[in-house]
Enzyme design. Structure first.
Site, short mmCIF file in Angstrom:
data_model
loop_
_atom_site.label_atom_id
_atom_site.label_comp_id
_atom_site.label_asym_id
_atom_site.label_seq_id
_atom_site.Cartn_x
_atom_site.Cartn_y
_atom_site.Cartn_z
CG ASP A 1 60.83 16.40 21.94
OD1 ASP A 1 61.64 15.55 22.30
OD2 ASP A 1 61.06 17.24 21.04
CD GLU B 1 64.04 16.39 25.90
OE1 GLU B 1 65.09 15.85 25.59
OE2 GLU B 1 63.26 16.91 25.07
C1 GLC Z 1 64.36 15.75 22.24
C2 GLC Z 1 64.42 14.29 21.80
C3 GLC Z 1 65.48 14.15 20.75
C4 GLC Z 1 65.12 15.03 19.59
C5 GLC Z 1 64.95 16.48 20.04
C6 GLC Z 1 64.32 17.33 18.97
O1 GLC Z 1 65.50 16.14 22.90
O2 GLC Z 1 64.64 13.48 22.91
O3 GLC Z 1 65.62 12.82 20.32
O4 GLC Z 1 66.12 14.96 18.61
O5 GLC Z 1 64.09 16.56 21.15
O6 GLC Z 1 62.97 16.99 18.83
#
Ligand code: GLC
Length: 571
Positions: free
Chosen positions: A210, A274
């Site tokens: 994440d 991500e």
């Molecule tokens: C990432 C996740 C999302 C979450 C954010 C904060 O972007 O995909 O769902 O709200 O992180 O953790």
């Protein structure tokens, strides 16, 4: 689909199981691990290589599990630790990989380390693990800097000290329930090493990371040059809070841990980040051979339905990422984005009325395009059903913290998170044994048209299209070739060849066009007359001769060779 010499993650198609909406195994209206385990044979039949499981860790669920209170346990809402072990065993027996979601940028205000920090007071070792700072102003009543949180509002919240007086502020780049870890403190890095080992020891095949551009902040925490822009964009924009050079050390460290496990038992692990950064070349820096194995290529997801935009984004990924030897990880849907069927239903002309059938046709075509590209792909649950976004959830059922922070229901993500319809003609459509009113988000009646049961019984359904595409992707050897060649095509068509024998073409226009090759396709997203490509459709062909060599097709032009060269990026 990997051949034995290629690590599985380089061309795997993974399925994102958004746990609370996949399948409910204990009848409380929230999806869970038992439900996910029951759904594994379904995933094996569909033909994916594995699954990414959204966070199942103890959490007050302010951001649906992305606010973690304990990284090495399971939230009773989802089951217990044994359920993870059982799920891993069953998945592996079915030949499916399992990766977990790890959230290293922030935790929950209920994490014991954060609670300890609040109690320990200013200047304590415990506060060093987070970003605590004194406020500005006569009484420290102003936040330490002007940073804005991703979901809206200031990125700082002031706490009450043990004596009851307003005290220091802590940094949270998302909701106030999600304090950011201070990665400049070595204890934080050590803690996450242990977290990785804990789950690797249990047999997971890797992690989805994440906010992998987060973790480190500029050491001086100076003001952002443009806080309004930071708040406006959903991507990481603030240049002082994201994408700091030090974060690469962490990915090297995590890669070394994974490599150690792989060396000990021969099983490849993957780290998929991500990584929302301004350019594909920036992303490639996260994918150097000793860093992350993969990163989601969000540029394609953010591309409007337009042939030249798709060609440009795919070309940029091949040129700036694939050419370094790293695989591109394609994605069109996830739990944070409006579903493709709805996203693509809007016309090219501003203000044109959305058209659901057009959205469905385009989403099917986009799926064939993505699954024909070299690299790995991630599907989001329900994508294989052609599920549209639920755009009319009543305001009182919305749960997304973005809605609370911004007061703007349209910005929320609940509409893509509605529980999956499995069977039957009314809610909860086999998602749960609980009565429909217990489902954590209500399913609309029209979900009846999208149940797994119904679509599996219809040979022309989206489900069959995905399954056929996944089967062909595995079995067609030209699709194991790491490069692609653009083919000449009219402006509204994107066409490319792979391995000399495979052609994919997508018609982005609302009118039928001449196909770039002759003959019957092996797969098409809509029925295709010989030599034609229907409006908003895609098709795959196997060709004996190189495209355009049949003498009847439009004349051939030079093709662009984008074959992977493994040249690496250097430091
Ligand atoms: C990432 C996740 C999302 C979450 C954010 C904060 O972007 O995909 O769902 O709200 O992180 O953790």
């Amino acid at each position: 689909m990997a051949t034995p010499s290629v690590p599985w993650w380089r061309d795997a198609v993974m399925y994102q199981v958004y746990l609370r909406s996949f399948r409910d195994g204990n009848g409380d209206g929230v999806g869970d691990l038992r439900g996910a385990r029951a759904g594994l044979p379904y995933l094996a039949t569909l033909g994916v290589d594995g699954l990414w499981l959204s966070p199942c860790f103890p959490s007050p669920q302010h951001d649906h599990g992305y606010d973690v209170a304990d990284y090495c346990a399971v939230d009773p809402l989802f089951g217990e630790l044994d359920d993870v072990d059982r799920l891993l065993a069953d998945a592996h027996a079915l030949g499916l990989k399992v990766i977990l979601d790890v959230v290293p940028n922030h935790c929950s205000t209920e994490h014991p380390r954060f609670r300890e920090a609040v109690l320990a007071g200013p200047g304590s070792v415990a506060r060093e693990r987070f970003h605590f700072a004194d406020g500005h102003g006569a009484d420290g009543e102003l936040p330490p800097n002007n940073w804005r949180a991703m979901f809206g509002g200031p990125a700082w919240t002031r706490i009450q000290e043990a004596d009851g007086r307003p005290g220091q502020w802590y940094l949270h780049m998302f909701t106030p329930h999600q304090p950011d870890w201070n990665w400049r403190n070595p204890e934080v890095a050590n803690h996450f090493d242990d977290v990785l080992r804990f789950w690797l020891d249990r047999g997971v095949d890797g992690f989805r990371i994440d906010v992998a551009v987060g973790l480190f902040k500029h050491p001086a925490l100076p003001d952002s040059p443009d806080p309004a822009a930071d708040e406006e964009a959903r991507d990481a924009v603030n240049p002082l809070a994201w994408n700091q050079p030090e974060v690469h050390q962490v990915w090297r460290r995590w890669r070394a841990i994974c490599d150690m496990y792989t060396a000990s038992d021969g099983r490849e692990r993957t780290l998929v980040g991500e990584v929302a950064v301004p350019t594909p070349a920036d992303q490639a820096r996260y994918l150097r051979p000793d860093e992350l194995h993969q990163a989601f290529y969000f540029d394609l997801l953010h591309t409007p339905w337009d042939a030249s935009a798709f060609r440009q984004r795919i070309g940029a990924a091949m040129r700036d990422i694939a050419s370094t030897g790293a695989p591109v990880t394609w994605v069109l849907n996830n739990h944070d984005q409006q579903r493709t069927v709805t996203r693509y239903s809007r016309g090219a002309v501003l203000g044109e009325k959305p058209d659901a059938d057009r959205g469905t046709a385009r989403a099917r075509a986009a799926a064939l395009l993505m699954l024909a590209l070299p690299g790995s792909a991630y599907l989001y649950q329900g994508e294989e059903l052609g599920l549209p976004e639920v755009t009319d959830l009543p305001p009182e059922v919305l749960t997304d913290p973005i809605v609370t922070a911004t007061g703007e229901p349209d910005r929320g993500r609940d509409g893509c998170r509605v529980p999956l319809p499995w069977s039957g003609t009314q809610a909860p459509f086999g998602f749960s044994d609980a009565p429909p009113e217990r489902s954590w988000l209500p399913q609309p009646g029209w979900f009846a048209r999208y149940t797994v049961q119904r679509l599996r019984g219809d040979g022309g359904s989206c489900w069959h299209l995905y399954r056929d595409a996944l089967q062909l992707r595995r079995s067609l050897s030209p699709l194991h070739d790491p490069g692609l060649h653009w083919l000449p095509s009219p402006p509204e068509v994107v066409a490319f060849a792979r391995g000399g024998k495979f052609v994919c073409a997508v018609n982005f226009s609302d009118a039928q066009v001449t196909a770039p090759v002759c003959g019957k396709p092996v797969l098409s997203s809509l029925p295709c007359d010989d030599g034609k490509l229907a409006a908003n459709s895609a098709a795959w062909w196997l060709v004996d001769n190189p495209p355009h060599a049949c003498g009847q097709c439009p004349p051939s032009h030079e093709t662009v060779d984008l074959t992977v060269t493994w040249k690496g990026l250097g430091d």
